[in-house]
Scaffold this motif. Structure first.
Motif, PDB file in Angstrom:
ATOM      1  N   TRP A 193      41.351   6.456 -36.489  1.00 52.97           N
ATOM      2  CA  TRP A 193      39.987   6.341 -35.967  1.00 52.97           C
ATOM      3  C   TRP A 193      39.089   7.323 -36.701  1.00 52.97           C
ATOM      4  CZ3 TRP A 193      38.404   2.807 -32.345  1.00 52.97           C
ATOM      5  CH2 TRP A 193      39.424   2.068 -31.726  1.00 52.97           C
ATOM      6  N   ASP A 194      37.867   6.877 -37.041  1.00 51.24           N
ATOM      7  CA  ASP A 194      36.979   7.696 -37.851  1.00 51.24           C
ATOM      8  C   ASP A 194      35.536   7.376 -37.517  1.00 51.24           C
ATOM      9  OD1 ASP A 194      36.297   9.546 -39.805  1.00 51.24           O
ATOM     10  OD2 ASP A 194      36.799   8.256 -41.495  1.00 51.24           O
ATOM     11  N   CYS A 195      34.648   8.294 -37.877  1.00 50.95           N
ATOM     12  CA  CYS A 195      33.222   8.012 -37.834  1.00 50.95           C
ATOM     13  C   CYS A 195      32.870   7.297 -39.133  1.00 50.95           C
ATOM     14  CB  CYS A 195      32.427   9.304 -37.652  1.00 50.95           C
ATOM     15  SG  CYS A 195      32.607  10.489 -38.991  1.00 50.95           S
ATOM     16  N   GLY A 196      31.640   6.986 -39.352  1.00 56.29           N
ATOM     17  CA  GLY A 196      31.254   6.256 -40.555  1.00 56.29           C
ATOM     18  C   GLY A 196      30.859   7.164 -41.696  1.00 56.29           C
ATOM     19  N   ALA A 197      30.846   6.594 -42.905  1.00 50.54           N
ATOM     20  CA  ALA A 197      30.452   7.346 -44.097  1.00 50.54           C
ATOM     21  C   ALA A 197      30.234   6.386 -45.255  1.00 50.54           C
ATOM     22  CB  ALA A 197      31.520   8.362 -44.473  1.00 50.54           C
ATOM     23  N   GLY A 198      29.500   6.878 -46.240  1.00 48.25           N
ATOM     24  CA  GLY A 198      29.299   6.105 -47.455  1.00 48.25           C
ATOM     25  C   GLY A 198      28.723   6.967 -48.549  1.00 48.25           C
ATOM     26  N   ALA A 199      28.959   6.558 -49.776  1.00 50.09           N
ATOM     27  CA  ALA A 199      28.490   7.317 -50.931  1.00 50.09           C
ATOM     28  C   ALA A 199      26.974   7.225 -51.069  1.00 50.09           C
ATOM     29  CB  ALA A 199      29.157   6.806 -52.201  1.00 50.09           C
ATOM     30  N   LEU A 200      26.381   8.328 -51.448  1.00 49.99           N
ATOM     31  CA  LEU A 200      24.969   8.377 -51.776  1.00 49.99           C
ATOM     32  C   LEU A 200      24.781   7.686 -53.120  1.00 49.99           C
ATOM     33  CD1 LEU A 200      22.159   9.690 -51.014  1.00 49.99           C
ATOM     34  CD2 LEU A 200      22.847  11.577 -52.509  1.00 49.99           C
ATOM     35  N   GLU A 201      23.851   6.731 -53.179  1.00 46.99           N
ATOM     36  CA  GLU A 201      23.575   6.037 -54.425  1.00 46.99           C
ATOM     37  C   GLU A 201      22.449   6.749 -55.176  1.00 46.99           C
ATOM     38  OE1 GLU A 201      22.874   1.908 -53.530  1.00 46.99           O
ATOM     39  OE2 GLU A 201      24.934   1.628 -52.848  1.00 46.99           O
ATOM     40  N   PHE A 202      22.464   6.603 -56.488  1.00 48.03           N
ATOM     41  CA  PHE A 202      21.453   7.241 -57.338  1.00 48.03           C
ATOM     42  C   PHE A 202      20.058   6.837 -56.874  1.00 48.03           C
ATOM     43  CE2 PHE A 202      18.663   7.622 -60.976  1.00 48.03           C
ATOM     44  CZ  PHE A 202      18.968   8.905 -61.430  1.00 48.03           C
ATOM     45  N   GLY A 203      19.187   7.840 -56.679  1.00 48.26           N
ATOM     46  CA  GLY A 203      17.804   7.590 -56.307  1.00 48.26           C
ATOM     47  C   GLY A 203      17.549   7.466 -54.818  1.00 48.26           C
ATOM     48  N   GLU A 204      18.588   7.468 -53.983  1.00 50.53           N
ATOM     49  CA  GLU A 204      18.422   7.343 -52.540  1.00 50.53           C
ATOM     50  C   GLU A 204      18.176   8.707 -51.903  1.00 50.53           C
ATOM     51  OE1 GLU A 204      20.969   3.958 -50.269  1.00 50.53           O
ATOM     52  OE2 GLU A 204      22.152   5.563 -51.147  1.00 50.53           O
ATOM     53  N   THR A 205      17.379   8.714 -50.853  1.00 50.74           N
ATOM     54  CA  THR A 205      17.322   9.895 -50.000  1.00 50.74           C
ATOM     55  C   THR A 205      18.542   9.842 -49.079  1.00 50.74           C
ATOM     56  OG1 THR A 205      16.109   8.833 -48.197  1.00 50.74           O
ATOM     57  CG2 THR A 205      14.787   9.830 -49.982  1.00 50.74           C
ATOM     58  N   PHE A 206      18.864  10.972 -48.458  1.00 50.05           N
ATOM     59  CA  PHE A 206      19.969  10.981 -47.503  1.00 50.05           C
ATOM     60  C   PHE A 206      19.717   9.995 -46.369  1.00 50.05           C
ATOM     61  CE2 PHE A 206      20.486  15.586 -48.899  1.00 50.05           C
ATOM     62  CZ  PHE A 206      21.532  15.318 -49.740  1.00 50.05           C
ATOM     63  N   GLU A 207      18.501   9.988 -45.851  1.00 48.73           N
ATOM     64  CA  GLU A 207      18.165   9.111 -44.727  1.00 48.73           C
ATOM     65  C   GLU A 207      18.276   7.637 -45.122  1.00 48.73           C
ATOM     66  OE1 GLU A 207      16.424  11.775 -45.738  1.00 48.73           O
ATOM     67  OE2 GLU A 207      16.724  13.116 -44.033  1.00 48.73           O
TER      68      GLU A 207
END
Length: 134
Positions: free
Chosen positions: A36-50
């Motif tokens: 069981w885990d919370c969610g996550a994903g890689a930051l893509e080039f040019g994206e803000t964290f939000e």
């Protein structure tokens, strides 16, 4: 070849009433299937964290965040990988959350922080420490 760490946006989704949303990793998950885990994903080039959090939450849970708050940063060193994990608390409407990526997750559940399912993903406990400390 020079290796560099990747950046991941990790999100602990909650309902605003104390429950958190966890997903059980499917047999096709990249690592720790059945955990069981919370969610996550890689930051893509040019994206803000939000923007990254909004995209990933919507992909994984098929609903948009209501509120996003920065919790902290973790340096995640695992055999063969190095991630800088930027951790967020994300408020969701529980009625809208469902599995958006069935190849990654096979079950969702809302849990009180003192009544979590098992097994937990190895990286979840230190992430939840940031969430419960807020």
């Amino acid at each position: 070849m020079t290796r560099k760490p990747d950046v991941s946006c990790v999100f602990v989704c909650h309902d605003g009433d104390g429950r958190i949303l966890l997903a059980r990793r499917s047999a096709q998950a990249r690592d720790e299937p059945g955990a069981w885990d919370c969610g996550a994903g890689a930051l893509e080039f040019g994206e803000t964290f939000e923007e990254a959090v909004t995209r990933e939450v919507t992909e994984e849970y098929a609903t948009a965040p209501q509120k996003i708050a920065l919790l902290g940063v973790r340096n995640v060193l695992r055999p063969g990988s190095h991630w800088v994990a930027v951790i967020f608390a994300v408020r969701l409407d529980p009625a809208g959350a469902r599995i958006g990526e069935p190849h990654k997750f096979d079950e969702l559940g809302w849990f009180a922080p003192d009544a979590l399912p098992s097994p937990l993903h190895s990286q979840l406990p230190p992430t939840l420490e940031l969430f419960t400390a807020r």
